[in-house]
Design an enzyme around this catalytic site. Structure first.
Site, PDB file in Angstrom:
ATOM      1  CB  SER A 189      79.871  10.627  -1.984  1.00 41.47           C
ATOM      2  OG  SER A 189      80.905  10.109  -2.342  1.00 41.47           O
ATOM      3  CG  MET A 240      85.867   9.937  -5.520  1.00 40.85           C
ATOM      4  SD  MET A 240      86.566  11.242  -6.750  1.00 40.85           S
ATOM      5  CE  MET A 240      87.900  11.485  -6.261  1.00 40.85           C
ATOM      6  CG  HIS A 241      85.050  14.843   0.121  1.00 38.75           C
ATOM      7  ND1 HIS A 241      84.939  13.913   1.141  1.00 38.75           N
ATOM      8  CD2 HIS A 241      86.570  15.315   0.239  1.00 38.75           C
ATOM      9  CE1 HIS A 241      86.225  14.128   1.789  1.00 38.75           C
ATOM     10  NE2 HIS A 241      87.085  14.675   1.043  1.00 38.75           N
ATOM     11  CG  ASP A 242      82.024  18.434  -3.451  1.00 39.91           C
ATOM     12  OD1 ASP A 242      81.635  18.343  -2.307  1.00 39.91           O
ATOM     13  OD2 ASP A 242      82.823  19.316  -4.019  1.00 39.91           O
ATOM     14  CB  THR A 254      82.480  11.832   1.319  1.00 39.17           C
ATOM     15  OG1 THR A 254      83.198  12.400   2.353  1.00 39.17           O
ATOM     16  CG2 THR A 254      81.045  12.557   1.237  1.00 39.17           C
TER      17      THR A 254
END
Ligand code: BDR
Ligand code: CA
Length: 309
Positions: free
Chosen positions: A242, A238-240, A192
């Site tokens: 991804s 953009m962790h979530d 991420t």
């Protein structure tokens, strides 16, 4: 045009600035069967309220079920210093009207996966709700198409040197999920952190001149500020979102089977996802681990979701 089939998913989240962008991404590219909320970035009451604020913004017809108010063991250590006291960086969004559809996310998870097999379960917060659902009904692990989670990673952490936030907050829950025997897919920091958006994306969102574009502009500018303070970077991971794309656009992600265990006792490493890089040679893998990502396409799809919301 979306050329891809829309996978059906339950999103388990703790909005959370990047969770909010993940909700927008999921609304565009997936069939959202339900949203469950968990305490994490902020309290259980606030994450549930934020999911409802995003539902109202997007005009979604998706049930929201509030879940756990804290980890299986110990007290919640939230991330309000990252996401703001309200979890959405003080964004100008009205308070939700009324209550969530229920206060029993666990029952929703169990019953919905019984009624329809083959759903994707997408946890993008601490894994407390998922662990409680597995405790109530271990068969859940075998009824879902995947448990595609944002959490952990193959390298260092972001809360401690070893632990990523979602795993750090509830390592016992993570341990249950990784040992569930289900089709776990880990989208961790190593992946991420490659998917980044910066001030040019924020400017493009502002130019959209839409309610969703304005909200995302605010969220992105907040994230970029925070990352600048932390690491001098002018972009934010953009962790979530991804994790959403790992299901909606799986060809963008390269994953490998691995054995992953959760460190529960380490003096310095509690909450670490220890990935056995020997791969299948190490034994029967319990997880697929995301490594590579087509970052340009991933960011384009997030931007398209915002534009078309
Ligand atoms: C994860 O931690 C949370 O603060 C974010 O919402 C994301 O799910 C990244 O480590
Ligand atoms: Ca999250």
């Amino acid at each position: 045009m979306n050329d891809y089939p829309r996978p059906r998913m339950i999103l388990d989240c703790d909005p959370g600035v990047d969770d909010a962008i993940a909700i927008i991404t999921a609304a565009r590219w997936a069939d959202l069967v339900g949203i469950t909320t968990v305490a994490g970035n902020v309290s259980g009451g606030q994450t549930s309220a934020n999911a409802m604020r995003m539902r109202d913004l997007l005009g979604l017809d998706v049930p929201i079920h509030r879940g756990a108010d804290g980890p299986l063991s110990g007290d919640l250590e939230d991330a309000s210093h990252v996401h703001g006291a309200d979890g959405l960086a003080g964004v100008n969004l009205p308070e939700p009207k009324g209550d969530p559809d229920s206060f029993d996310a666990v029952e929703f998870l169990v019953e919905t996966t019984r009624a329809e097999e083959g759903l994707h379960l997408v946890p993008i917060g601490p894994l407390t709700n998922i662990a409680l659902a597995l405790r109530a009904d271990p068969g859940l692990a075998h009824r879902v198409a995947s448990i595609t989670l944002m959490g952990g990673g193959t390298g260092g952490g972001n809360v401690t040197a070893a632990a990523e936030f979602n795993i750090y907050v509830d390592p016992e829950a993570a341990d249950m999920v990784f040992r569930s025997g289900g089709p776990v897919h880990m989208i961790g920091l190593n992946l991420t952190n490659q998917v980044r958006m910066g001030s040019d994306h924020a400017a493009t969102c502002r130019e959209m001149d839409t309610p969703v574009g304005d909200v995302v502009t605010h969220l992105l500018e907040h994230l970029i500020d925070i990352h600048f303070q932390w690491e001098g970077s002018d972009t934010s991971a953009m962790h979530d979102p991804s994790a959403i794309l790992a299901i909606t656009h799986p060809h963008l992600i390269a994953s490998e089977p691995r054995t992953v265990v959760i460190e529960l006792d380490g003096t310095h490493t509690r909450g670490q996802t220890l990935v056995d890089e020997r791969g299948p040679a190490a034994g029967d893998p319990n997880c697929r681990v995301g490594y590579g990502v087509d970052t340009e396409s991933a960011v384009d799809l997030i931007m398209q979701a915002i534009r078309e919301a």
